[in-house]
Structures are given as C-alpha cells and as structure tokens.
Design a protein around this motif. Structure first.
Motif, PDB file in Angstrom:
ATOM      1  N   LEU A  77       0.860  -1.174   0.000  1.00  0.00           N
ATOM      2  CA  LEU A  77       0.000   0.000   0.000  1.00  0.00           C
ATOM      3  C   LEU A  77       0.901   1.230   0.000  1.00  0.00           C
ATOM      4  CD1 LEU A  77      -2.927   1.233   0.504  1.00  0.00           C
ATOM      5  CD2 LEU A  77      -2.277   1.214   2.923  1.00  0.00           C
ATOM      6  N   TYR A  78       0.499   2.259  -0.741  1.00  0.00           N
ATOM      7  CA  TYR A  78       1.302   3.473  -0.823  1.00  0.00           C
ATOM      8  C   TYR A  78       0.488   4.700  -0.417  1.00  0.00           C
ATOM      9  CZ  TYR A  78       4.265   0.541  -3.817  1.00  0.00           C
ATOM     10  OH  TYR A  78       5.053  -0.470  -4.310  1.00  0.00           O
ATOM     11  N   LEU A  79       1.218   5.714  -0.001  1.00  0.00           N
ATOM     12  CA  LEU A  79       0.625   7.029   0.197  1.00  0.00           C
ATOM     13  C   LEU A  79       1.622   8.054  -0.317  1.00  0.00           C
ATOM     14  CD1 LEU A  79      -1.838   8.585   1.317  1.00  0.00           C
ATOM     15  CD2 LEU A  79      -0.498   8.947   3.407  1.00  0.00           C
ATOM     16  N   GLN A  80       1.311   8.627  -1.463  1.00  0.00           N
ATOM     17  CA  GLN A  80       2.130   9.689  -2.020  1.00  0.00           C
ATOM     18  C   GLN A  80       1.664  11.006  -1.425  1.00  0.00           C
ATOM     19  OE1 GLN A  80       4.833   9.585  -4.209  1.00  0.00           O
ATOM     20  NE2 GLN A  80       4.989  11.772  -3.748  1.00  0.00           N
ATOM     21  N   MET A  81       2.570  11.700  -0.779  1.00  0.00           N
ATOM     22  CA  MET A  81       2.225  12.943  -0.099  1.00  0.00           C
ATOM     23  C   MET A  81       2.998  14.083  -0.744  1.00  0.00           C
ATOM     24  SD  MET A  81       2.195  11.635   3.867  1.00  0.00           S
ATOM     25  CE  MET A  81       3.962  11.424   3.922  1.00  0.00           C
ATOM     26  N   ASN A  82       2.269  14.970  -1.379  1.00  0.00           N
ATOM     27  CA  ASN A  82       2.875  16.129  -2.033  1.00  0.00           C
ATOM     28  C   ASN A  82       2.487  17.412  -1.305  1.00  0.00           C
ATOM     29  OD1 ASN A  82       3.897  14.398  -4.045  1.00  0.00           O
ATOM     30  ND2 ASN A  82       2.069  14.659  -5.299  1.00  0.00           N
ATOM     31  N   SER A  83       3.248  18.457  -1.555  1.00  0.00           N
ATOM     32  CA  SER A  83       2.958  19.767  -0.965  1.00  0.00           C
ATOM     33  C   SER A  83       2.731  19.662   0.534  1.00  0.00           C
ATOM     34  CB  SER A  83       1.735  20.394  -1.646  1.00  0.00           C
ATOM     35  OG  SER A  83       1.934  20.511  -3.030  1.00  0.00           O
ATOM     36  N   LEU A  84       3.643  19.005   1.186  1.00  0.00           N
ATOM     37  CA  LEU A  84       3.473  18.769   2.622  1.00  0.00           C
ATOM     38  C   LEU A  84       3.481  20.073   3.413  1.00  0.00           C
ATOM     39  CD1 LEU A  84       5.616  15.564   2.892  1.00  0.00           C
ATOM     40  CD2 LEU A  84       3.273  15.789   3.721  1.00  0.00           C
ATOM     41  N   LYS A  85       2.682  20.082   4.457  1.00  0.00           N
ATOM     42  CA  LYS A  85       2.542  21.236   5.330  1.00  0.00           C
ATOM     43  C   LYS A  85       2.982  20.838   6.746  1.00  0.00           C
ATOM     44  CE  LYS A  85      -1.608  22.683   2.795  1.00  0.00           C
ATOM     45  NZ  LYS A  85      -3.047  23.011   2.920  1.00  0.00           N
ATOM     46  N   PRO A  86       3.368  21.791   7.561  1.00  0.00           N
ATOM     47  CA  PRO A  86       3.733  21.462   8.941  1.00  0.00           C
ATOM     48  C   PRO A  86       2.622  20.732   9.683  1.00  0.00           C
ATOM     49  CG  PRO A  86       4.483  23.666   8.400  1.00  0.00           C
ATOM     50  CD  PRO A  86       3.668  23.187   7.231  1.00  0.00           C
ATOM     51  N   GLU A  87       1.387  21.044   9.372  1.00  0.00           N
ATOM     52  CA  GLU A  87       0.271  20.371  10.049  1.00  0.00           C
ATOM     53  C   GLU A  87       0.079  18.916   9.604  1.00  0.00           C
ATOM     54  OE1 GLU A  87       0.206  23.296   8.417  1.00  0.00           O
ATOM     55  OE2 GLU A  87      -1.700  23.566   7.326  1.00  0.00           O
ATOM     56  N   ASP A  88       0.825  18.480   8.589  1.00  0.00           N
ATOM     57  CA  ASP A  88       0.788  17.070   8.195  1.00  0.00           C
ATOM     58  C   ASP A  88       1.711  16.209   9.057  1.00  0.00           C
ATOM     59  OD1 ASP A  88       0.700  18.158   4.785  1.00  0.00           O
ATOM     60  OD2 ASP A  88      -0.979  17.386   5.970  1.00  0.00           O
ATOM     61  N   ALA A  89       2.533  16.839   9.867  1.00  0.00           N
ATOM     62  CA  ALA A  89       3.459  16.098  10.714  1.00  0.00           C
ATOM     63  C   ALA A  89       2.698  15.211  11.700  1.00  0.00           C
ATOM     64  CB  ALA A  89       4.361  17.064  11.472  1.00  0.00           C
ATOM     65  N   ALA A  90       3.058  13.943  11.711  1.00  0.00           N
ATOM     66  CA  ALA A  90       2.369  12.972  12.561  1.00  0.00           C
ATOM     67  C   ALA A  90       3.029  11.614  12.391  1.00  0.00           C
ATOM     68  CB  ALA A  90       0.895  12.879  12.171  1.00  0.00           C
ATOM     69  N   VAL A  91       2.591  10.686  13.197  1.00  0.00           N
ATOM     70  CA  VAL A  91       2.917   9.283  12.948  1.00  0.00           C
ATOM     71  C   VAL A  91       1.815   8.736  12.047  1.00  0.00           C
ATOM     72  CG1 VAL A  91       3.247   7.004  13.941  1.00  0.00           C
ATOM     73  CG2 VAL A  91       4.101   9.029  15.150  1.00  0.00           C
ATOM     74  N   TYR A  92       2.217   8.153  10.939  1.00  0.00           N
ATOM     75  CA  TYR A  92       1.272   7.632   9.965  1.00  0.00           C
ATOM     76  C   TYR A  92       1.172   6.115  10.110  1.00  0.00           C
ATOM     77  CZ  TYR A  92       0.776  12.085   7.606  1.00  0.00           C
ATOM     78  OH  TYR A  92       0.474  13.392   7.305  1.00  0.00           O
ATOM     79  N   TYR A  93      -0.056   5.652  10.148  1.00  0.00           N
ATOM     80  CA  TYR A  93      -0.334   4.234  10.307  1.00  0.00           C
ATOM     81  C   TYR A  93      -1.073   3.693   9.097  1.00  0.00           C
ATOM     82  CZ  TYR A  93       0.574   5.202  15.247  1.00  0.00           C
ATOM     83  OH  TYR A  93       1.137   5.588  16.433  1.00  0.00           O
ATOM     84  N   CYS A  94      -0.674   2.526   8.639  1.00  0.00           N
ATOM     85  CA  CYS A  94      -1.464   1.827   7.634  1.00  0.00           C
ATOM     86  C   CYS A  94      -2.342   0.809   8.350  1.00  0.00           C
ATOM     87  CB  CYS A  94      -0.581   1.154   6.594  1.00  0.00           C
ATOM     88  SG  CYS A  94       0.589  -0.064   7.238  1.00  0.00           S
TER      89      CYS A  94
END
Length: 122
Positions: A77-94
């Motif tokens: 599984l993928y998650l392409q993250m573009n134009s990242l913002k400071p508010e996107d900072a987190a631990v990401y879980y699949c």
C-alpha cells in the motif's frame, strides 16, 4: 498479520514523501487505509482505498495533495504525499479493513501497522 509501514522522514514544507506499507500476507480482498496521529491529538483518518483500488476517499485536509494506491501483486500500500505542510506532521499508520470497501471509520480496520514518523519543517 503484520503491516509494516515505512518511508517517513523529515522534509521541508512543500516537499514530498511516499509512504509504503507491506502486508505480511495477501490483503488483496480487503480495503486498506492510512491514518495519522499528531502529538496530543487523536488518531485521524487520512485516506482509504477499496480492495481493487478502484475507489479512493480522502480527508478534506489532504484531498488534492495525497494519493493512496496499492499493488496487490506485491501486497504493498502506498501514500504519495505532495505539498506537505507542517500540520501534516504525525505518525502515519497503515491499516487493513475487515471489508472490501473503503471506510474512514477506524473501527472498520482490524489490523494496524506500527507507524512511521513524518516531520515537516516550516
């Protein structure tokens, strides 16, 4: 069943990252999803994809910037993250859903990965 998320790191605002999640066994019949949890906040929905990958759904906060996809032949599984913002900072879980259709409800997901940290500097 183990779900192993990877690809997190430290980036500057506006940059991109691609997260991957390897499933320990075939999950091709299950919808999959990404969730995230920032410090001091509850875990929240990010994106989900149906078992065939034909249907996707995103939270409003990432729509247009993130793209979820899957390779059922490789069980990734993928998650392409573009134009990242400071508010996107987190631990990401699949996570793997109990169902074939995607969902934003955490209760619909029965298996979770260990998380990968995404840090975005401004």
């Amino acid at each position: 069943v183990q779900l192993q998320a990877s690809g997190g790191g430290l980036v500057q605002a506006g940059e991109s990252l691609r997260l991957s999640c390897a499933a320990g066994r075939t999950s091709s019949n299950n919808a999959m999803g990404w969730f995230r949890q920032a410090p001091g906040k509850e875990r929240e929905f990010v994106a989900t994809i149906s078992w065939r990958g034909c249907s996707t759904y995103y939270s409003d906060s990432v729509k247009g910037r993130f793209t979820i996809s899957r390779d059922n032949a490789k069980n990734i599984l993928y998650l392409q993250m573009n134009s990242l913002k400071p508010e996107d900072a987190a631990v990401y879980y699949c996570a793997r859903s109990r169902f074939s259709y995607g969902s934003a409800r955490q209760a619909d997901f029965g298996s979770w990965g260990q998380g990968t940290q995404v840090t975005v500097s401004s």
